[in-house]
Design an enzyme around this catalytic site. Structure first.
Site, PDB file in Angstrom:
ATOM      1  N   ASP A 159      -7.611  -1.549   7.102  1.00  7.02           N
ATOM      2  CA  ASP A 159      -7.147  -2.391   5.989  1.00  7.02           C
ATOM      3  C   ASP A 159      -8.276  -2.629   5.003  1.00  7.02           C
ATOM      4  O   ASP A 159      -9.286  -3.241   5.352  1.00  7.02           O
ATOM      5  CB  ASP A 159      -6.658  -3.743   6.531  1.00  7.02           C
ATOM      6  CG  ASP A 159      -5.293  -3.644   7.163  1.00  7.02           C
ATOM      7  OD1 ASP A 159      -5.142  -4.064   8.315  1.00  7.02           O
ATOM      8  OD2 ASP A 159      -4.377  -3.125   6.497  1.00  7.02           O
ATOM      9  N   ASP A 181       4.096  -3.700   8.812  1.00  8.37           N
ATOM     10  CA  ASP A 181       2.746  -4.201   9.021  1.00  8.37           C
ATOM     11  C   ASP A 181       2.718  -5.704   8.767  1.00  8.37           C
ATOM     12  O   ASP A 181       3.068  -6.156   7.681  1.00  8.37           O
ATOM     13  CB  ASP A 181       1.813  -3.485   8.033  1.00  8.37           C
ATOM     14  CG  ASP A 181       0.395  -4.004   8.087  1.00  8.37           C
ATOM     15  OD1 ASP A 181      -0.391  -3.648   7.189  1.00  8.37           O
ATOM     16  OD2 ASP A 181       0.065  -4.766   9.013  1.00  8.37           O
TER      17      ASP A 181
HETATM   18  C1  DX5 Z   1      -2.093  -7.894   6.029  1.00  5.10           C
HETATM   19  C2  DX5 Z   1      -2.748  -6.960   7.008  1.00  5.10           C
HETATM   20  C3  DX5 Z   1      -2.259  -7.317   8.381  1.00  5.10           C
HETATM   21  C4  DX5 Z   1      -2.884  -6.543   9.496  1.00  5.10           C
HETATM   22  C5  DX5 Z   1      -2.182  -6.778  10.803  1.00  5.10           C
HETATM   23  O1  DX5 Z   1      -2.656  -7.716   4.788  1.00  5.10           O
HETATM   24  O2  DX5 Z   1      -2.423  -5.634   6.670  1.00  5.10           O
HETATM   25  O3  DX5 Z   1      -0.866  -7.112   8.386  1.00  5.10           O
HETATM   26  O4  DX5 Z   1      -2.844  -5.195   9.194  1.00  5.10           O
HETATM   27  O5  DX5 Z   1      -1.870  -8.121  10.920  1.00  5.10           O
HETATM   28  P1  DX5 Z   1      -1.307  -8.751  12.281  1.00  5.10           P
HETATM   29  O6  DX5 Z   1      -2.506  -9.417  12.921  1.00  5.10           O
HETATM   30  O7  DX5 Z   1      -0.247  -9.722  11.859  1.00  5.10           O
HETATM   31  O8  DX5 Z   1      -0.785  -7.637  13.133  1.00  5.10           O
END
Ligand code: DX5
Length: 231
Positions: free
Chosen positions: A43, A184
């Protein structure tokens, strides 16, 4: 290499490194790989498109050197066109840009594929699936955000699954059978089955893999079982 390799049979669990311990990133990647992970999401956040900063090119280069897994780079940044070559050179296998940040989405997707990467577009919760109608044939993946981007550990927006079904229907009507749909944000053992039932092919999970009780392997396997149980 371009496109998404055939080895990925849905549903795929893709750990998001956002939630990993960056003091032990290589170990975290290996722990997930030993449990069966073969697709990771990196990310990238710029503090402008989303109200957070995360990682960039040096981290991708290090992860690339540490694994042969499929590396999915989620660009939560403005002006992604300025960085496509750099992220491709740093080792991205898939580059996903946000529909909301570029008036030149057709050009960006064409460039991502020219660089040899699979091409993805991410849609924020308020962005309709129909905004992709003119570029659907240029896509390997559509990321339907199930949180507002910027932070891990948020709650899953269940209403986004209507959009998953819409994207799957748009692809079916145009016989774009290779198009993958990804979610996601807020993916865990409770939400994964709902996502798979809606037709999701790839489930990104950060907190559910790298945070909480037990080991990375135990949490990864629990997610895989929850997702497989919905088929
Ligand atoms: C949001 C991020 C999150 C991350 C995963 O901008 O992209 O979604 O990848 O988040 P969680 O911890 O909710 O799986």
């Amino acid at each position: 290499m371009s496109g998404i390799p055939d080895r990925f049979t849905p549903p795929v669990i893709a750990p998001s490194l956002l939630a990993a311990d960056y003091a032990r990133l290589g170990e975290e990647v290996r722990a997930a790989e030993e449990a069966g992970a073969d697709w990771f999401q990196v990310d990238v956040m710029d503090g402008h498109f989303v109200p957070n900063l995360s990682v960039g090119l040096p981290v991708l280069e290090s992860v690339r050197a540490a694994t042969d897994a499929f590396l999915d780079v989620h660009l939560m940044i403005e002006n992604p066109d300025e960085f496509l070559v750099a992220f491709a050179d740093a080792g991205a296998d898939l580059i996903t840009v946000h529909q909301e940040v570029t008036p030149h989405l057709h050009r960006d997707l064409t460039e991502i594929r020219r660089l040899g990467c699979a091409a993805g577009v991410a849609l924020n919760p308020s962005t309709p699936a129909e905004t992709l109608s003119e570029v659907l044939p240029l896509l390997d993946l559509v990321l339907v955000m199930t949180v507002n981007p910027g932070f891990g550990g948020q709650s899953f927006i269940h209403g986004a699954l209507r959009k998953v079904r819409r994207v799957k229907e748009m692809a079916r009507r145009r016989e774009l059978n290779g198009l993958r749909v990804q979610v996601d944000g807020g993916v865990g053992p409770e939400t994964a089955p709902r996502a798979v039932e809606a037709g999701v092919d790839v489930l990104v999970a950060g907190s559910a893999v790298f945070r909480g009780s037990g080991s990375v392997a135990e949490r990864f396997r629990a997610l895989e079982e929850a997702a497989a149980g919905a088929i």
